[in-house]
Design an enzyme around this catalytic site. Structure first.
Site, mmCIF file in Angstrom:
data_model
loop_
_atom_site.group_PDB
_atom_site.id
_atom_site.type_symbol
_atom_site.label_atom_id
_atom_site.label_comp_id
_atom_site.label_asym_id
_atom_site.label_seq_id
_atom_site.Cartn_x
_atom_site.Cartn_y
_atom_site.Cartn_z
ATOM 1 N N CYS A 15 -9.572 -15.449 28.987
ATOM 2 C CA CYS A 15 -10.239 -16.139 27.904
ATOM 3 C C CYS A 15 -11.737 -16.144 28.135
ATOM 4 O O CYS A 15 -12.266 -15.403 28.963
ATOM 5 C CB CYS A 15 -9.716 -17.574 27.787
ATOM 6 S SG CYS A 15 -10.101 -18.618 29.209
ATOM 7 N N ILE A 66 -1.455 -14.667 27.901
ATOM 8 C CA ILE A 66 -0.778 -13.518 28.499
ATOM 9 C C ILE A 66 0.598 -13.907 29.017
ATOM 10 O O ILE A 66 1.590 -13.220 28.791
ATOM 11 C CB ILE A 66 -1.629 -12.932 29.649
ATOM 12 C CG1 ILE A 66 -3.008 -12.517 29.125
ATOM 13 C CG2 ILE A 66 -0.920 -11.756 30.303
ATOM 14 C CD1 ILE A 66 -2.986 -11.448 28.067
ATOM 15 N N ASN A 88 -11.282 -18.860 33.237
ATOM 16 C CA ASN A 88 -11.066 -17.543 32.636
ATOM 17 C C ASN A 88 -10.558 -16.635 33.725
ATOM 18 O O ASN A 88 -11.212 -16.481 34.760
ATOM 19 C CB ASN A 88 -12.398 -17.025 32.071
ATOM 20 C CG ASN A 88 -12.383 -15.531 31.794
ATOM 21 O OD1 ASN A 88 -11.355 -14.964 31.447
ATOM 22 N ND2 ASN A 88 -13.541 -14.902 31.953
ATOM 23 N N LEU A 278 -4.898 2.563 31.421
ATOM 24 C CA LEU A 278 -5.947 3.460 30.936
ATOM 25 C C LEU A 278 -5.937 4.684 31.840
ATOM 26 O O LEU A 278 -6.274 4.602 33.019
ATOM 27 C CB LEU A 278 -7.309 2.768 30.975
ATOM 28 C CG LEU A 278 -7.453 1.506 30.122
ATOM 29 C CD1 LEU A 278 -8.898 1.015 30.142
ATOM 30 C CD2 LEU A 278 -6.994 1.737 28.681
ATOM 31 N N SER A 379 -6.461 -0.416 35.332
ATOM 32 C CA SER A 379 -7.387 0.710 35.430
ATOM 33 C C SER A 379 -7.731 0.961 36.887
ATOM 34 O O SER A 379 -7.332 0.210 37.776
ATOM 35 C CB SER A 379 -8.658 0.446 34.614
ATOM 36 O OG SER A 379 -9.481 -0.485 35.279
ATOM 37 N N GLY A 380 -8.509 2.029 37.130
ATOM 38 C CA GLY A 380 -8.804 2.441 38.495
ATOM 39 C C GLY A 380 -10.163 2.026 39.012
ATOM 40 O O GLY A 380 -10.588 2.515 40.060
#
Length: 629
Positions: A15, A66, A88, A278, A379-380
């Site tokens: 958030c 989530i 957050n 991704l 992701s990496g």
């Protein structure tokens, strides 16, 4: 342990947060002003909001649910109302912390909320809770018992946190635009930030583009108490590089790395919503995808992006090969010049500050594609900075060959293991990925200044780091600055702009601390055939997971054909932006310097450095037009 995707095992509350301390205002004003701050970051959390105000304190949030979608509402308060918390991020080990607290007699109202675990941990441990957390976070706690506001940021800076302080009031938020929306002060551009931006293409912490607005650095906390004029900023974590490095056989290091990376990916696959990857087809994202596929109970979704009419940099064939190898559900998006150029105004809005990373635009497009099917992606990011990627093997080999040899193989072995380091400050080595303008050049370009050399803070960090292997000195600098202010900043902004949560397994702090302790040669060093490789230990694990063609391909980063466009269809756009009566960067820069940057940058045979400088200037102009009245 196998953690199936879709099972309620986490408590994610990705958030945006915002609020203030020490701002005395009428009650009728408080909520509207706090709502205005939170409304500007609605994209970070479109699912829910929450607010808390007192005479001098306000905490607000926007929530992207989530996991534990019904039970994790914020702000969350202690039973006696003395402590209020907003945060957050994600706390990946909150289940273990919950069990520990339950054994100590703590009773929870929610089933899975990591926010409630955070609150219980703070009530029991205060700020000493921070080293116990595994996650990405920006946290704000109002403790009425101490009359103190605490702000906390995660170790590597995956989640941002900003604050404004004028000696009386302190405002904070996940994004600068929320701080500005409070309408508490008249924002003025920080010329020192412009000076640094021209070198790095981003504004390094703790400064921001605005005067008196600061980034809370990664691994730091801030406390401001009633009666104290200045906040106290304290570092609670740093990357623990070791000298000499830990003694461990490469085969044993392989096993430890495999276990750590598997668990890091496993933890980040937990969600009550779909999770995707991704996927560029490079080593980092492909390895993450392979491990995610191992842990998922259904086919994972992967997403890639490419540019039209740019076959030389099209990574889709590699991504498709990995997707087919792992049997993922794969989707792609292709963007062109118009898509790229039309997004620039929105781009500088989402970034808040000028950030001239070309890859940000395709990243936003692939995040938007992913958001159509998932709420979370892996992701990496971070692999290169902790495991010795990029071209660091070339530097490492150069350092070794140029040192005066001691005694045969024993001397070679010692140098590979970091027992005889060189001082990187005296070598021709990179302090940071980007170094586009020297102080001398900027003195002739800028109307204001001069200011201290932009690289000086990195030199000071190296001095504080002390004796280390030169590769570790380099990685430390990259992790402190480039990783946080460029890579993670664009990852957070472009994903959150479309309400998508992005998770980074390589930056699990256990993995980062482990990598800091092992020999540098296991990161950038020779393989069994004597061939120098980057991310050597990652390649050894990936050999068991991926096709050989993926292992052998060179790193491309996130290739973008914009520099070719600058000499073609975008040249008129550039000249109009930087050479008209409406041009804003003339406030800080000499017009002769601007004209020279444009003429050299749009030339068909322009040097890559001239292209970099022109692009940085163009983004600064776009930013000024969007953010300055």
């Amino acid at each position: 342990m196998r953690r199936p995707v879709g099972r309620s095992l986490g408590g994610g509350v990705m958030c945006g947060i915002a609020g203030w301390y020490g701002w005395d205002m009428e009650e009728v004003e408080r909520l509207p002003r706090l709502c205005a701050m939170c409304d500007t970051i609605r994209h970070r959390g479109p699912d829910d909001d929450g607010f808390f105000t007192t005479s001098k304190v306000a905490l607000g949030m926007r929530r992207l649910a989530i996991v534990d979608i019904e039970g994790g509402r914020q702000p969350m308060r202690s039973e006696d109302g003395s402590v209020t918390l907003v945060f957050n991020g994600e706390i990946y080990n909150h289940r273990e912390l919950r069990r520990e607290l339950e054994q100590q007699g703590v009773r929870f109202k929610t089933a899975h909320s990591d926010t409630e675990v955070l609150l219980a941990m703070y009530l029991r441990h205060g700020l000493d809770l921070l080293p116990r957390l595994n996650g990405m976070f920006g946290i704000a706690v109002w403790d009425a018992r101490e009359r103190a506001l605490h702000l906390m940021r995660d170790r590597l800076g995956v989640k941002p946190l900003y604050y404004y302080h004028d000696g009386k009031r302190l405002l904070f938020a996940s994004e600068i635009k929320a701080v500005l929306a409070a309408n508490a002060f008249t924002p003025e551009v920080n010329p020192k930030a412009v000076w640094d931006y021209l070198t790095f293409r981003y504004v390094p912490a703790p400064e921001t583009i605005w005067q008196n607005v600061y980034k809370l650095p990664p691994g730091h906390s801030l406390t401001i108490r009633e009666g104290e004029a200045e906040p106290e900023v304290v570092r609670w974590w740093d990357i623990p590089y070791r000298f000499p490095s830990r003694e461990i056989r490469l085969e044993d290091a392989d096993a430890e790395f495999d276990a750590l990376l598997n668990d890091a990916v496993d933890l980040r696959m937990v969600a009550d919503v779909p999770v995707g990857i991704l996927l560029s087809g490079g080593l980092d994202s492909s390895t993450v995808a392979a491990l995610a596929a191992r842990h998922a109970t259904r086919p994972i979704k992967t997403f890639s992006v490419a540019f039209e009419d740019a076959p030389g940099i099209d990574e889709r064939p590699f991504a498709r090969e990995v997707a087919a190898h792992l049997h993922t559900e794969h989707a792609e998006v292709v963007i062109g010049k118009k898509d790229f150029q039309s997004f620039l105004e929105d781009f500088v809005y989402y970034t808040d500050e000028p950030l001239a990373d070309l890859a940000s635009v395709p990243l936003w497009h692939v995040c938007r594609l992913a958001h159509e099917e998932v709420k979370v992606v892996l992701s990496g990011e971070g692999s290169d900075e902790i495991l010795g990627g990029y071209d660091f093997e070339l530097y490492a080999r150069d350092w070794l060959e140029k040192e005066k040899p001691r005694s045969g193989m024993r001397g070679l072995w010692d140098r590979l293991y970091g027992r005889d380091p060189v001082d990187m400050r005296t070598w021709n080595a990179p302090f940071t990925m980007t170094n586009y303008l020297s102080s001398e050049t900027k003195r002739s370009l800028m109307r204001q200044g001069p200011y201290p050399d932009s690289l000086q803070p990195l030199r000071e960090r190296l001095a504080a780091l002390g004796r280390q292997d030169p590769l570790h000195q380099t990685l430390y600098c990259f992790s402190q600055d480039w990783l946080t202010e460029d890579l993670l900043m664009k990852a957070d902004r472009m994903s959150m702009a479309v309400s998508l949560e992005l998770r980074t397994p390589f930056l699990d702090y256990r993995l980062v601390e482990w990598a800091a302790a092992i020999p540098a040669a296991y990161k950038a060093g020779p393989d069994q055939d004597g061939v120098w490789k980057s991310k050597l230990i990652l390649r050894r694990i990936a050999e068991k997971l991926l096709p050989q063609s993926i292992l052998a391909r060179p790193k491309q980063g996130f290739p973008v054909p914009v520099y070719e466009w600058l000499s073609g269809n975008m040249a008129d756009f550039v000249r109009d932006m930087l050479g008209s009566r409406q041009t804003r960067v003339t406030t800080w820069l000499q017009e002769t310097g601007i004209r020279k940057t444009v003429s050299t940058g749009v030339a068909p045979d322009a040097h890559i450095l001239d292209k970099h400088r022109l692009w940085n200037l163009l983004i600064l102009e776009c930013w000024a037009r969007r953010w300055q009245a």
